[in-house]
Design a protein around this motif. Structure first.
Motif, PDB file in Angstrom:
ATOM      1  N   TYR A   1      -6.246   2.121  10.330  1.00  0.00           N
ATOM      2  CA  TYR A   1      -6.657   2.779   9.424  1.00  0.00           C
ATOM      3  C   TYR A   1      -5.656   2.035   8.034  1.00  0.00           C
ATOM      4  CZ  TYR A   1      -8.239   6.182   5.484  1.00  0.00           C
ATOM      5  OH  TYR A   1      -8.641   6.678   4.360  1.00  0.00           O
ATOM      6  N   SER A   2      -4.622   2.042   8.429  1.00  0.00           N
ATOM      7  CA  SER A   2      -3.458   1.779   7.504  1.00  0.00           C
ATOM      8  C   SER A   2      -2.430   0.943   7.984  1.00  0.00           C
ATOM      9  CB  SER A   2      -3.186   2.917   6.431  1.00  0.00           C
ATOM     10  OG  SER A   2      -2.257   3.641   7.072  1.00  0.00           O
ATOM     11  N   SER A   3      -1.701   0.235   7.548  1.00  0.00           N
ATOM     12  CA  SER A   3      -0.545  -0.492   8.058  1.00  0.00           C
ATOM     13  C   SER A   3       0.706  -0.379   7.079  1.00  0.00           C
ATOM     14  CB  SER A   3      -0.911  -1.839   8.526  1.00  0.00           C
ATOM     15  OG  SER A   3      -1.564  -1.991   9.467  1.00  0.00           O
TER      16      SER A   3
ATOM     17  N   GLY B   1      -5.050  13.852  11.648  1.00  0.00           N
ATOM     18  CA  GLY B   1      -6.173  14.622  10.746  1.00  0.00           C
ATOM     19  C   GLY B   1      -7.778  14.092  11.220  1.00  0.00           C
ATOM     20  N   ILE B   2      -8.674  14.766  10.822  1.00  0.00           N
ATOM     21  CA  ILE B   2     -10.196  14.508  11.190  1.00  0.00           C
ATOM     22  C   ILE B   2     -10.782  14.377   9.706  1.00  0.00           C
ATOM     23  CG2 ILE B   2     -12.169  15.492  12.258  1.00  0.00           C
ATOM     24  CD1 ILE B   2     -10.369  17.019  14.053  1.00  0.00           C
ATOM     25  N   ASN B   3     -11.608  13.318  10.024  1.00  0.00           N
ATOM     26  CA  ASN B   3     -12.763  13.297   8.733  1.00  0.00           C
ATOM     27  C   ASN B   3     -13.994  12.798   9.217  1.00  0.00           C
ATOM     28  OD1 ASN B   3     -11.701  10.542   9.185  1.00  0.00           O
ATOM     29  ND2 ASN B   3     -11.921   9.781   7.069  1.00  0.00           N
TER      30      ASN B   3
ATOM     31  N   ASN C   1      -7.585  10.588  13.078  1.00  0.00           N
ATOM     32  CA  ASN C   1      -6.357   9.616  12.490  1.00  0.00           C
ATOM     33  C   ASN C   1      -5.188  10.173  12.981  1.00  0.00           C
ATOM     34  OD1 ASN C   1      -8.459   8.560  10.762  1.00  0.00           O
ATOM     35  ND2 ASN C   1      -8.465  10.605   9.416  1.00  0.00           N
ATOM     36  N   PHE C   2      -4.533   9.241  13.484  1.00  0.00           N
ATOM     37  CA  PHE C   2      -3.060   9.549  14.063  1.00  0.00           C
ATOM     38  C   PHE C   2      -2.235   8.512  13.845  1.00  0.00           C
ATOM     39  CE2 PHE C   2      -5.580   7.431  17.214  1.00  0.00           C
ATOM     40  CZ  PHE C   2      -4.727   6.704  17.997  1.00  0.00           C
TER      41      PHE C   2
ATOM     42  N   GLY D   1       1.952   3.008  10.857  1.00  0.00           N
ATOM     43  CA  GLY D   1       0.752   3.065   9.980  1.00  0.00           C
ATOM     44  C   GLY D   1      -0.235   4.044  10.871  1.00  0.00           C
ATOM     45  N   LEU D   2      -1.468   3.957  10.427  1.00  0.00           N
ATOM     46  CA  LEU D   2      -2.447   4.952  10.768  1.00  0.00           C
ATOM     47  C   LEU D   2      -3.502   4.417  11.407  1.00  0.00           C
ATOM     48  CD1 LEU D   2      -2.761   8.248  10.399  1.00  0.00           C
ATOM     49  CD2 LEU D   2      -4.391   7.723   8.489  1.00  0.00           C
ATOM     50  N   ASN D   3      -3.833   5.032  12.589  1.00  0.00           N
ATOM     51  CA  ASN D   3      -4.861   4.550  13.445  1.00  0.00           C
ATOM     52  C   ASN D   3      -5.969   5.591  13.559  1.00  0.00           C
ATOM     53  OD1 ASN D   3      -3.572   1.921  14.820  1.00  0.00           O
ATOM     54  ND2 ASN D   3      -2.218   3.623  15.383  1.00  0.00           N
ATOM     55  N   LYS D   4      -7.114   5.104  14.101  1.00  0.00           N
ATOM     56  CA  LYS D   4      -8.258   6.137  14.100  1.00  0.00           C
ATOM     57  C   LYS D   4      -9.000   5.745  15.417  1.00  0.00           C
ATOM     58  CE  LYS D   4     -11.724   4.375  10.658  1.00  0.00           C
ATOM     59  NZ  LYS D   4     -12.170   4.672   9.659  1.00  0.00           N
ATOM     60  N   VAL D   5      -9.672   6.799  15.993  1.00  0.00           N
ATOM     61  CA  VAL D   5     -10.631   6.629  17.089  1.00  0.00           C
ATOM     62  C   VAL D   5     -11.893   7.511  16.378  1.00  0.00           C
ATOM     63  CG1 VAL D   5      -9.060   6.530  19.109  1.00  0.00           C
ATOM     64  CG2 VAL D   5      -9.761   8.863  18.043  1.00  0.00           C
TER      65      VAL D   5
END
Length: 406
Positions: free
Chosen positions: A120-122, A200-202, A171-172, A146-150
């Motif tokens: 998601y972000s780096s 978090g969740i979105n 997101n984690f 950063g942030l990853n997401k499944v």
């Protein structure tokens, strides 16, 4: 073939996604880092456009597109980035290689399912000042993570022309920054280490509509909306002198990921050509963490404007491989929503790409090239001129097929 590839790639990506530095930008210090492009290589080659339905490529930007899949699709992509950075007085350069996405799409009649893992972000920067004067201190600042997401998503065809979809994302990730200062005589080095664990969740909602406007030409449209969501942050700060810990501080807060509305339309002939445009509008988020609170930074609304196109000379040609290649291109302009020293940090770029079919299969390899500029040298800021080479693999097979025997 695809089933073995999925297992191997999932194991590999689950390891490297936590450790890779997907950016070298000093702007990744702010917020939760550089926001990565959420999409496949074939869409990125059209400046991020993902409007037209596609039966063999996964649409990672609009979950309604899952319903258009006709074959089980496995997608994997990555980017090689080179960036030159300059201010009014200094310049530098950096290179990075990063994985962009791993995704699987499953067609189940009118229903399509997609799932995968996307960064998601780096965060990735390193700035140092080495002083040769013994009376002056040397400094180094760096950041990683950063942030990853499944995600898991569903798309459904309500009719021949209309599809809807939704995906849920978890997101984690972890961000770590280090500030180190060393006296000119080499004694009593001071370090400050900040680490934040994020989760978090979105949700993302989508709609796609198409209709014939002539015998061969169709009108395509796309609408997607990412809901505003909360990101929990648990942080720790440790300050040490000469390796001896003197101070530890803990912090817990909620960050706010902004909502985003994207809508676009285009015209084209299926499997022949397409041209379209898309606009994305992003609300103001609250992404300030306790380690990057600075007075000269404001987070505002963001926007992105994209035009893109593709052309296939003759996808059924048996005599010319070049005629079966998909040729892509696009232009983009983005206001990121980051404002430093009263200057908006904007990003603009040109993209080109080709999709090369693998003979005897429905699979293909997609290459893309992106040339762009981000930031400015005014107001004591940094301008980044970047070139990205991205590669995506789209492997497609029919899994759910009843076999008949005489």
């Amino acid at each position: 073939m695809i089933k073995k590839s999925i297992i191997s790639a999932c194991l590999f990506l689950s390891l490297v996604s936590f450790a890779q530095e997907g950016t070298s930008s000093p702007y990744s210090f702010y917020g939760i880092g550089d926001i990565r492009f959420k999409g496949a290589a074939e869409n990125r080659s059209m400046a991020g456009l993902a409007i037209a339905p596609d039966s063999i490529h996964i649409n990672l930007q609009n979950p309604a597109g899952y319903s258009d899949l006709k074959l089980t699709s496995f997608s994997l992509g990555g980017t090689y980035n080179t960036t030159s950075q300059k201010t009014n007085t200094q310049s530098g350069s950096a290179r990075r290689t990063a994985l962009d996405y791993l995704a699987v799409g499953l067609p189940l009649g009118k229903l399509g399912i997609g799932f995968g893992l996307i960064p998601y972000s780096s965060v990735g920067y390193k700035i140092q000042t080495i002083s040769e004067d013994a009376s002056q201190n040397s400094k180094r600042i760096d950041g990683t993570g950063g942030l990853n997401k499944v995600f898991l998503g569903f798309g459904y065809k309500l009719g021949a022309n209309l599809s809807v979809g939704v995906d849920a994302q978890y997101n984690f990730g972890k961000i770590e920054t280090t500030n180190f200062e060393l006296k000119g005589d080499g004694a009593n080095g001071t370090s400050e280490v900040n680490s934040s664990i994020l989760s978090g969740i979105n949700f993302n909602l989508g709609l796609m509509y198409q209709t014939k406007i002539t015998k061969k030409m169709s009108l395509y449209s796309s609408l997607s909306y990412t809901l505003q969501s909360t990101l929990a942050s648990k942080s720790k700060r440790e300050i040490a002198i000469s390796g001896v810990n003197l101070f530890t501080q803990e912090d817990a807060r909620s960050l706010k990921l902004p909502s985003k509305l994207s809508f676009g339309a285009g015209v084209g002939e299926n499997r022949k050509w397409f041209v379209g445009a898309e606009v994305s509008l992003q609300s103001t988020g609250n992404l300030v963490n306790f380690y990057n609170e600075v007075n000269n930074v404001v987070y505002g609304n963001g926007s992105k404007y994209t035009i893109g196109a593709y052309f296939i000379p003759n996808y059924k040609s048996y005599t010319s491989y070049a005629k079966r290649i998909t040729y892509r291109g696009g232009l983009k302009y983005e206001k990121t929503g980051l404002i430093i020293n009263s200057k908006s940090i904007n990003d603009m770029g040109l993209t080109l790409g080709i999709g090369m079919p693998l003979s005897g299969t429905f699979s293909n390899i997609n290459f893309g090239f992106e040339l762009g500029k981000k930031g400015t040298t005014t107001a004591n800021l940094v301008q980044e001129n970047y070139a990205n080479l991205n590669v995506g693999f789209s492997l497609n097979e029919k899994w759910f097929e009843k076999r008949k025997f005489d």
